[in-house]
Scaffold this motif. Sequence first.
Motif, PDB file in Angstrom:
ATOM      1  N   UNK A  30      82.981   8.850 -24.224  1.00  0.00           N
ATOM      2  CA  UNK A  30      83.556   8.063 -23.141  1.00  0.00           C
ATOM      3  C   UNK A  30      84.601   8.926 -22.445  1.00  0.00           C
ATOM      4  N   UNK A  31      84.390   9.120 -21.161  1.00  0.00           N
ATOM      5  CA  UNK A  31      85.247  10.045 -20.431  1.00  0.00           C
ATOM      6  C   UNK A  31      85.954   9.368 -19.264  1.00  0.00           C
ATOM      7  N   UNK A  32      87.183   9.780 -19.042  1.00  0.00           N
ATOM      8  CA  UNK A  32      87.907   9.372 -17.841  1.00  0.00           C
ATOM      9  C   UNK A  32      88.368  10.631 -17.143  1.00  0.00           C
ATOM     10  N   UNK A  33      89.375  10.518 -16.280  1.00  0.00           N
ATOM     11  CA  UNK A  33      89.884  11.710 -15.616  1.00  0.00           C
ATOM     12  C   UNK A  33      90.725  12.557 -16.560  1.00  0.00           C
ATOM     13  N   UNK A  34      91.392  11.900 -17.548  1.00  0.00           N
ATOM     14  CA  UNK A  34      92.361  12.611 -18.395  1.00  0.00           C
ATOM     15  C   UNK A  34      91.995  12.631 -19.869  1.00  0.00           C
ATOM     16  N   UNK A  35      91.411  11.574 -20.371  1.00  0.00           N
ATOM     17  CA  UNK A  35      91.192  11.426 -21.818  1.00  0.00           C
ATOM     18  C   UNK A  35      89.713  11.336 -22.156  1.00  0.00           C
ATOM     19  N   UNK A  36      89.414  11.593 -23.444  1.00  0.00           N
ATOM     20  CA  UNK A  36      88.023  11.525 -23.907  1.00  0.00           C
ATOM     21  C   UNK A  36      87.984  10.917 -25.297  1.00  0.00           C
ATOM     22  N   UNK A  37      87.024  10.041 -25.503  1.00  0.00           N
ATOM     23  CA  UNK A  37      86.870   9.364 -26.792  1.00  0.00           C
ATOM     24  C   UNK A  37      85.407   9.466 -27.224  1.00  0.00           C
ATOM     25  N   UNK A  38      85.213   9.766 -28.508  1.00  0.00           N
ATOM     26  CA  UNK A  38      83.859   9.961 -29.029  1.00  0.00           C
ATOM     27  C   UNK A  38      83.630   8.972 -30.167  1.00  0.00           C
ATOM     28  N   UNK A  39      82.499   8.272 -30.117  1.00  0.00           N
ATOM     29  CA  UNK A  39      82.235   7.248 -31.136  1.00  0.00           C
ATOM     30  C   UNK A  39      80.737   7.003 -31.252  1.00  0.00           C
ATOM     31  N   UNK A  40      80.284   6.570 -32.412  1.00  0.00           N
ATOM     32  CA  UNK A  40      78.886   6.165 -32.523  1.00  0.00           C
ATOM     33  C   UNK A  40      78.655   4.891 -31.728  1.00  0.00           C
ATOM     34  N   UNK A  41      77.403   4.658 -31.339  1.00  0.00           N
ATOM     35  CA  UNK A  41      77.084   3.435 -30.593  1.00  0.00           C
ATOM     36  C   UNK A  41      77.132   2.209 -31.506  1.00  0.00           C
ATOM     37  N   UNK A  42      76.828   2.418 -32.781  1.00  0.00           N
ATOM     38  CA  UNK A  42      76.722   1.268 -33.690  1.00  0.00           C
ATOM     39  C   UNK A  42      78.075   0.626 -33.984  1.00  0.00           C
ATOM     40  N   UNK A  43      78.006  -0.579 -34.571  1.00  0.00           N
ATOM     41  CA  UNK A  43      79.213  -1.289 -34.954  1.00  0.00           C
ATOM     42  C   UNK A  43      79.607  -1.009 -36.395  1.00  0.00           C
ATOM     43  N   UNK A  44      80.370  -1.924 -36.961  1.00  0.00           N
ATOM     44  CA  UNK A  44      80.943  -1.698 -38.288  1.00  0.00           C
ATOM     45  C   UNK A  44      79.985  -2.091 -39.420  1.00  0.00           C
ATOM     46  N   UNK A  45      78.796  -2.604 -39.068  1.00  0.00           N
ATOM     47  CA  UNK A  45      77.733  -2.931 -40.036  1.00  0.00           C
ATOM     48  C   UNK A  45      78.275  -3.565 -41.317  1.00  0.00           C
ATOM     49  N   UNK A  46      78.899  -4.747 -41.212  1.00  0.00           N
ATOM     50  CA  UNK A  46      79.485  -5.352 -42.420  1.00  0.00           C
ATOM     51  C   UNK A  46      78.450  -5.634 -43.510  1.00  0.00           C
ATOM     52  N   UNK A  47      77.172  -5.732 -43.106  1.00  0.00           N
ATOM     53  CA  UNK A  47      76.128  -6.005 -44.110  1.00  0.00           C
ATOM     54  C   UNK A  47      75.929  -4.867 -45.100  1.00  0.00           C
ATOM     55  N   UNK A  48      76.325  -3.636 -44.737  1.00  0.00           N
ATOM     56  CA  UNK A  48      76.152  -2.509 -45.675  1.00  0.00           C
ATOM     57  C   UNK A  48      77.467  -1.780 -45.958  1.00  0.00           C
ATOM     58  N   UNK A  49      78.578  -2.335 -45.466  1.00  0.00           N
ATOM     59  CA  UNK A  49      79.868  -1.636 -45.612  1.00  0.00           C
ATOM     60  C   UNK A  49      80.251  -1.457 -47.072  1.00  0.00           C
ATOM     61  N   UNK A  50      80.818  -0.315 -47.379  1.00  0.00           N
ATOM     62  CA  UNK A  50      81.319  -0.039 -48.730  1.00  0.00           C
ATOM     63  C   UNK A  50      80.252   0.397 -49.714  1.00  0.00           C
ATOM     64  N   UNK A  51      79.014   0.577 -49.241  1.00  0.00           N
ATOM     65  CA  UNK A  51      77.925   0.924 -50.160  1.00  0.00           C
ATOM     66  C   UNK A  51      77.520   2.398 -50.086  1.00  0.00           C
ATOM     67  N   UNK A  52      78.206   3.172 -49.264  1.00  0.00           N
ATOM     68  CA  UNK A  52      77.893   4.596 -49.113  1.00  0.00           C
ATOM     69  C   UNK A  52      76.439   4.805 -48.703  1.00  0.00           C
ATOM     70  N   UNK A  53      75.917   3.895 -47.874  1.00  0.00           N
ATOM     71  CA  UNK A  53      74.542   4.108 -47.416  1.00  0.00           C
ATOM     72  C   UNK A  53      74.402   4.109 -45.892  1.00  0.00           C
TER      73      UNK A  53
END
Length: 365
Positions: free
Chosen positions: A263-286
Amino acid sequence: MEKKVALLPGDGIGVEVMNAAVKLMHHVAAKYDLTIETSESLMGGCSYDAHGTPLTDETIELCYSSDAVLLGAVGGYKWEDLEHHLKPEAALLKLRKSLGLFTNIRPAKVYPSFVNSSSLKESAIIGTDFVVFRELTGGIYFGEPRGYDENKGYNTMVYEKYEIERIAHQAFKVAQKRKKILTSVDKANVLEVSQFWRKVVEEVSKEYPDVELSNMYVDNTAMQVVRDPKQFDVIVTSNLFGDIISDIAGMITGSLGMLPSASLGDKYALYEPVHGSAPDIAGENKANPIAMIASVGMMFDLSFGLQEAAILIDKAIEKTLDHGYRTADINLDDGNVVTTDRMADMIIKNFDIIYNENRESVFTL
Ligand code: NAD
């Protein structure tokens, strides 16, 4: 070279994929004499739990003082019933707005060895390689008035001319460096805001005569992306439509876990995966760390000017998939199922192999 990177792991699998990607980031940086100083801060549900707000001023300040921001993902069942402005997802919208990130870039590329792992036919997806430019700080996600009462719910889709022009220019410029085909996606047969979007993009196109511009309705685009994704090179569209089209693109590549973004603007840049926090598999190292790792690749390219590092990260991902390593979400072809950490370690190992081969071939020349 020294750079400062703000780390916002967030909630759920955001923390897991961030750990994996940061390990790779430092490993790759060391090869290019780049020292990356990292600072971590809470954002999303974890920030609400600690501070009563999903995004503190301190976190925003940290981003302002960094060369790039890496974000995992936010959200989860626990915070679903909070008021709108306290929800973890509200932090995403606020951060994007605070950093002036008006363009979200999402590549959708099918790795050759991976064609069998997609839910679509190999013949339909082989060779797919397109980029979605999604407008990020305007449209229906921000328009006023908004709300609901006992009898109705409502939001407002509105675009100012300058908001359309600036993302159109970025999309045309990238199209010029690619196959010179730009598809502008709207719903101009129904929405006045889309008729205006189309008019402005067509005006901007006059400055890029070498790029072939076409307009496509969003419902047709959803079908075409699944039917024949190879027809696309660069897609430019509004906030809501881009949100949906890029998730469909995720299924072409096999999993949301494969899609990086910048995600880019004139001054800053942010990089992230498209996916969400996937609570259904969180904490399982998968969780699949590839989207987060590929987002780091985009950061090396777009924020640090290290295009070679980005290309080698991409090749390392490809080689790891070639060797049959799969996280559970992409294991449609009976591959070798590995954990988040193991997948990242294999990518690091393959990065080293490719990096050394690259150096040797340069030396031989
Ligand atoms: P999601 O992307 O979290 O998950 C959708 C499905 O894809 C789930 O089955 C999940 O297990 C799977 N998945 C996603 N990423 C994966 C990965 N890296 N590896 C393996 N499997 C993966 O979307 P959702 O379920 O609609 O949303 C969950 C929470 O995340 C919600 O609170 C939502 O608001 C939030 N969310 C946050 C962001 C963000 O932080 N940018 C984006 C989308 C959704």
